[in-house]
Design an enzyme around this catalytic site. Structure first.
Site, PDB file in Angstrom:
ATOM      1  N   CYS A  79       0.831  -1.207   0.000  1.00  0.00           N
ATOM      2  CA  CYS A  79       0.000   0.000   0.000  1.00  0.00           C
ATOM      3  C   CYS A  79       0.869   1.263   0.000  1.00  0.00           C
ATOM      4  O   CYS A  79       1.588   1.509  -0.961  1.00  0.00           O
ATOM      5  CB  CYS A  79      -0.990  -0.030   1.149  1.00  0.00           C
ATOM      6  SG  CYS A  79      -2.361   1.142   0.935  1.00  0.00           S
ATOM      7  N   HIS A 201      -3.449  -4.865  -0.592  1.00  0.00           N
ATOM      8  CA  HIS A 201      -3.060  -5.456   0.690  1.00  0.00           C
ATOM      9  C   HIS A 201      -3.103  -6.978   0.583  1.00  0.00           C
ATOM     10  O   HIS A 201      -4.190  -7.577   0.715  1.00  0.00           O
ATOM     11  CB  HIS A 201      -4.018  -5.010   1.801  1.00  0.00           C
ATOM     12  CG  HIS A 201      -3.843  -3.597   2.233  1.00  0.00           C
ATOM     13  ND1 HIS A 201      -2.975  -3.234   3.241  1.00  0.00           N
ATOM     14  CD2 HIS A 201      -4.433  -2.460   1.797  1.00  0.00           C
ATOM     15  CE1 HIS A 201      -3.034  -1.919   3.419  1.00  0.00           C
ATOM     16  NE2 HIS A 201      -3.907  -1.421   2.553  1.00  0.00           N
ATOM     17  N   GLU A 203      -2.237  -9.082   2.770  1.00  0.00           N
ATOM     18  CA  GLU A 203      -2.632  -9.622   4.071  1.00  0.00           C
ATOM     19  C   GLU A 203      -4.126  -9.486   4.327  1.00  0.00           C
ATOM     20  O   GLU A 203      -4.655 -10.063   5.293  1.00  0.00           O
ATOM     21  CB  GLU A 203      -1.836  -8.924   5.189  1.00  0.00           C
ATOM     22  CG  GLU A 203      -2.313  -7.544   5.583  1.00  0.00           C
ATOM     23  CD  GLU A 203      -1.923  -6.427   4.622  1.00  0.00           C
ATOM     24  OE1 GLU A 203      -2.176  -5.252   4.956  1.00  0.00           O
ATOM     25  OE2 GLU A 203      -1.374  -6.721   3.543  1.00  0.00           O
TER      26      GLU A 203
END
Length: 218
Positions: A79, A201, A203
């Site tokens: 990001c 992202h 994750e």
């Protein structure tokens, strides 16, 4: 061992949970010296580019990241961390790390530069308020320029979670390994040597994102 850079501008918890889930060893620190033995670096980030650069300089992580890149350690940026590895960001008009040549510009700036005619505007939904800024939510990613080893086992057009208003504009388009389509082609995966950055992202992107982190960890 993976080292996670904690410079007061990173989304650390979600990265930590994802690495715990895939059982990848890591260390988190606000002190660059404690990460010097890590052979892989995760550079996360959320928020404002100018503030983030101030924090990197304050903590010494600006030099740490440059030294790690020069030492050929594998680095991923996430990001905001994917943006401030470039030369300059329009967000705060700030000089960034300069690890990959390029600039970061707001969606609106890129659209204004193109000066589309009334007829052409039909192809730019953002100009008609049909798409919102920031670009937020899941978007599929198409691969480019051979993709990346970190994308192995991840099907092309998998969905990833994006939250951003600024767009990566690398000098060399060949470093772009994946695009999202959001009224324009948005560079989503950029790789130059030992540095790979993700505008989305991993994750927060379910199984496709976890596979990227597994590839990075192994």
């Amino acid at each position: 061992m993976i080292g996670i850079v904690d410079y007061n501008a990173g989304n650390i918890k979600s990265v930590e949970r994802a690495l715990d889930f895939i059982k990848a060893p890591y260390i988190i620190s606000k002190n660059p010296a404690q990460l010097k033995d890590a052979d892989k670096i995760i550079f996360p980030g959320v928020g404002d580019a100018k503030y983030a650069m101030e924090q990197l300089k304050k903590t010494g992580f600006d030099s740490f990241l440059k030294d790690s890149a020069a030492a050929s350690k594998q680095i991923i940026g996430i990001c905001l961390g994917s943006q401030i590895v470039f030369d300059w960001s329009e967000e705060g008009d700030v000089e960034c790390l300069g690890l990959i040549p390029g600039k970061i510009k707001h969606f609106s700036s890129l659209l204004k530069e193109r000066h589309p005619s009334s007829e052409e505007q039909k192809n730019y939904p953002m100009l008609n308020m049909q798409l919102k800024i920031p670009h937020m939510g899941f978007n599929d990613v198409s691969y480019a320029n051979g993709g990346s080893k970190l994308l192995e086992g991840v099907s092309e057009h998998s969905d990833f979670y994006f939250v951003h208003s600024y767009v990566i504009q690398p000098e060399n388009p060949e470093v772009i390994k994946g695009y999202a389509d959001y009224g324009m082609l948005v560079p989503a995966v950029i790789e130059k040597g030992n540095i790979t950055v993700f505008q989305f992202h991993p994750e927060k992107s379910g199984n496709p994102g976890l596979q990227i982190l597994r590839n990075f960890a192994k």
